[in-house]
Design an enzyme around this catalytic site. Structure first.
Site: not given
Length: 841
Positions: A382, A386, A504-506
């Site tokens: 993470r 991103l 995305v990814e939370g």
């Protein structure tokens, strides 16, 4: 000597000494000896009343008691431990696994209220190896050269086959795979650099490369796979014969991934002609990148064993497995089209898919450990994909916007000369510098073995949000040029892509309000997790000893932060110790101040709200904002040191740190203003803001220096966008803008000469092209100079032009439907590869 002077001396000795000891965080035993020595001195030489002396001895006695360890544990700690256990909020296994993911790094220092700067500064500056640099300068540059955003997003809705083939040939999907399996085995920093360069050019390419090198089958196999699984899949993933995806999100479980209902039931079934014990899977997933073209699917599901075929447990919980997409019952091929960004993303489903138990990643013994796998890998992944995507987009926006604002003229001057435009340019450059620093410093820490769970959440949220702000400002500067889509629009698609990273990814709202501080408050605090573990320890004697040690350490820590916050607020932290004596010294001191204030506010919040704090999401979010601001400011200072303290970067450093510290101040103010117990809030405000809110945002004059940096060719401008694709060549508007910018600077004296001649009436036309003709004929400029001006004018006009189309070119079908189509319920597609999948594999 008057009695007043003597009394004042003793008061200052006791009060000042206590404040000093607390500020320096002296241990209890040493502080007790110091207090005893002061009391003896006062007894011998002081002139206070007997009652005052008795009061001091009573206070000293209270200090002595905690030093009697056995007495303290039985009479003080033990009753408090019982109360604490009753107050302790419930914690699910998924919450505990999330808390235990990764490790504590610089975030822990900031949470301490007394950060050890030597720890951060001891990390080496991240750098590319010779092999990695060659890859960035070679295949990565060549791939960028091959990418045509209009072709990919509008004409094909996919990358063309030569691009897929090139990615596979040069192992862009295998950057994290070790060389022993055929991969590139690049560092986290190299991974980040490649993503930044690709993101500066094309969002589809950066997403396609980023996902396999982040949370995907390769990463899961490397950390948890059996050797047999590694040998089965990693060579294929490295050479491109296997295309991976990882399926987590489902219609029922988005950000709340732990609530997924996709299931796998342990049962007997037929596999390759034999009856075996396996898993019958059913799933329905969506938003899965590379799913439409994948050959191997990483799957998260809940595993059940109702017949106890593999153990005594009925519900094992979340499990991760690798499923070849050729397995009967697997459905892939259909696509989503996220905001017209053409990376392969789509749904996948499975109906009664039977697979062996050894398809579980790590084998049968890893059944039920899927959530632990995912959160541990997110603590690293993470922080890279991103954030790097946002940083790359920011670098391209800064490079392009600075040049565009210089060559675009309105009211007979460059629009960069307007303060409103300059304000937007300043934000673009400053926010990009923050993103660059955060990505570089955090990736460097990962390469040194850190697994920074909380910083990865900070980067995910703040880099993607800063990327969104940069995109908005770049769109404002470009105006109509940015909104007219076509082959010549180099900004619009990046602007459209920014919300994708937000979700995305939370989702970002979740990340800010629940994860950053919710995880950090327990994980990074020096004592809270120790207290929690001690209170739940089944060995009561050991638990009491651990809790006692943590509790009294915590009390000393809280007292120290009260003193540190108060003193540094009064003095603007001017006497706070920092590692360097450079122009950035004051910024380190400001971070020290807000670190102590943040630690103090955290302790008060946890003490007064307890388990209810996690339900007060806005309070948690504001504390997370403070932690994020001081973490990002630390990264800015570390980046400045890593890049050799370049003087030309000082305006960016000052703007970035001032902005972040002002944000920290305002977040603390908002936290105190909305704290439910206003009496406690007033106490906190006394220690945190005894002089009020004294920190100001960056001055306009500083913004002017940054505008000069991004609108003039030079090392500062190049360093800000050092990983963007800026090659000066046909088909790369960002590079061509740089060429036009350089020409505009070189030809500025000639243009000034034309303007002056027009002002004096020697030139009649208001149009630059005609002015060049007139000036040449009037011999105001030479024929050579006129030719240079015409060439620049031609290039600048081409860059400022916007695309237009014949109406027939815009429609994708001959006749538009008379009614909008309703969203149809998706049916499983036939199990066969799409054309793109065939190309890719």
């Amino acid at each position: 000597m008057s009695a007043f002077v003597v009394s004042s001396f003793w008061f200052l000795l006791f009060a000042g000494g206590a404040l000093y000891l607390a500020y320096q965080r002296v241990d209890l035993r040493t502080a007790t000896f110091a207090a005893g020595a002061a009391l003896v001195a006062y007894t011998l030489f002081g002139n206070g009343a007997w009652w005052w002396l008795m009061l001091l001895y009573a206070a000293f006695g209270l200090m002595v008691v905690p030093n009697l360890t056995e007495f303290r544990r039985e009479k003080i700690t033990k009753p408090l431990l019982e109360i604490y256990r009753k107050m302790l909020p419930s914690m699910s296994n998924t919450e505990r696994e999330a808390l235990e993911a990764g490790n504590v790094w610089w975030d822990g220092e900031l949470f301490s209220g007394m950060p050890d700067w030597d720890r951060l500064m001891s990390y080496p500056a991240p750098a590319l190896s010779a092999e990695e640099q060659a890859f960035v300068d070679g295949p990565c540059e060549e791939l960028c050269r091959m990418l045509d955003d209009w072709e990919i997003s509008h004409e094909l809705a996919d990358m063309p086959k030569p691009v897929w083939d090139f990615m596979i040939e040069h192992k862009f999907f295998a950057m994290i795979i070790p060389k022993e399996y055929g991969g590139l085995e690049f560092s986290a920093f190299a991974n980040a650099v490649v993503i930044q360069k690709l993101a500066s050019r094309n969002a589809t390419a950066s997403s396609t490369v980023g996902v396999p090198n982040s949370l995907g089958p390769a990463e899961l196999l490397l950390h948890y796979g059996t050797e047999e699984q590694k040998q089965r899949y990693l060579p294929g993933l490295a050479n491109g014969t296997e295309i991976p995806c990882f399926a987590l999100t489902s219609p029922q479980a988005g950000s709340d991934a732990a609530s997924l209902i996709d299931s796998g039931v342990v049962c007997k079934g037929e596999w390759e002609g034999e009856e075996i014990v396996g898993i019958r899977l059913n799933w329905d997933k969506r938003y899965i990148t590379l799913a439409p073209v994948a050959t191997v699917l990483g799957l998260a599901f809940k595993l059940y064993d109702p017949d106890h075929l593999i153990g005594d447990v009925d519900d094992y919980g979340i499990t991760a497995a690798l499923i070849p997409t050729s397995t009967p019952g697997v459905s892939i091929g259909r696509r989503h089209y996220p905001l017209s960004i053409a990376f392969q993303n789509g749904p996948t489903s499975g109906k009664d898919v039977f697979v062996p138990l050894d398809y579980i990643i790590g084998g049968q013994e890893m059944a039920g450990k899927g959530w632990k796998m995912l959160v541990e890998l997110l603590s690293v992944g993470r922080a890279i994909t991103l954030p790097s995507t946002s940083a790359g987009g920011g670098q391209a926006a800064a490079y392009a916007s600075g040049a565009y604002a210089k060559i675009r003229r309105q009211f007979n001057t460059s629009i960069s000369n307007f303060e409103g435009v300059g304000e937007a340019l300043t934000r673009i450059a400053g926010h990009t510098y923050i993103m660059n620093a955060a990505v570089s410093v955090t990736a460097g820490a990962i390469d040194q073995g850190e697994k920074p769970a909380v910083p990865s959440a900070i980067l995910k949220y703040h880099c993607t949000e800063l990327g969104r702000k940069v995109a908005n400002d770049a769109m404002d500067i470009h105006g109509g040029k940015a909104i007219m889509m076509g082959p010549g629009n180099y900004l619009g698609r990046h602007y459209m892509a920014t919300p994708i990273a937000i979700t995305v990814e939370g989702a970002n709202i979740l990340t800010r309000s629940l994860i950053i501080y919710g995880q950090g408050a327990i994980r990074c605090h020096p004592f809270v997790l120790r207290e929690l573990n001690a209170a739940t320890d089944e060995d009561e004697d050991r638990g009491l000893i651990e809790f006692d040690d943590a509790l009294f350490g915590h009390i000393g820590y809280a007292i120290s932060n009260m003193a540190r916050s108060f003193v540094m607020a009064l003095t603007h932290a001017r006497f706070s110790r920092v590692p360097l004596s450079t122009p950035t010294r004051r910024y380190y001191q400001n971070i020290n101040r807000y670190s102590a204030a943040f630690a103090l506010a955290s302790d008060f919040a946890m003490l007064t709200l307890g388990g209810a704090l996690k339900k007060r999401e806005l309070l948690s979010a504001r504390l997370g904002d403070v932690l994020s601001a001081i973490y990002l400011a630390s990264c800015v200072l570390k980046q400045f040191e890593d890049q050799g303290r370049r003087a030309s970067d000082l305006p960016l450093v000052e703007w970035s740190v001032r902005t972040l510290m002002y944000d920290a101040q305002e977040a603390l103010h908002s936290f105190l203003r909305n704290f439910p117990n206003q009496l406690v809030a007033r106490v906190m405000r006394f220690f945190i803001f005894p002089r009020g809110r004294t920190y100001s945002s960056p001055a306009d004059e500083l913004g002017g220096k940054i505008v000069d940096l991004v609108t003039k060719p030079g090392e500062g401008r190049e360093r800000l966008s050092q990983f963007a694709y800026t090659a000066i060549e046909p088909g790369n508007p960002v590079g061509l803008l740089e060429e036009a910018l350089r020409l505009s600077v070189d030809l500025a004296p000639l243009e000034k000469k034309l303007r002056q001649s027009h002002k004096e009436g020697l030139l009649r036309s208001d149009y630059l092209g005609d002015q060049i003709e007139e000036a040449e004929k009037a011999e105001i400029i030479s024929a050579d100079d006129a030719g240079r001006l015409r060439e620049y004018h031609k290039k600048a006009s081409a860059l400022l032009d916007v695309d237009d189309f014949d109406p027939s070119e815009l429609g994708r079908q001959q006749t538009a439907p008379t009614k909008p189509r309703k969203a149809a319920k998706r049916k499983p597609s036939p199990r066969k590869k799409t054309a793109t999948a065939k190309k890719a594999s």
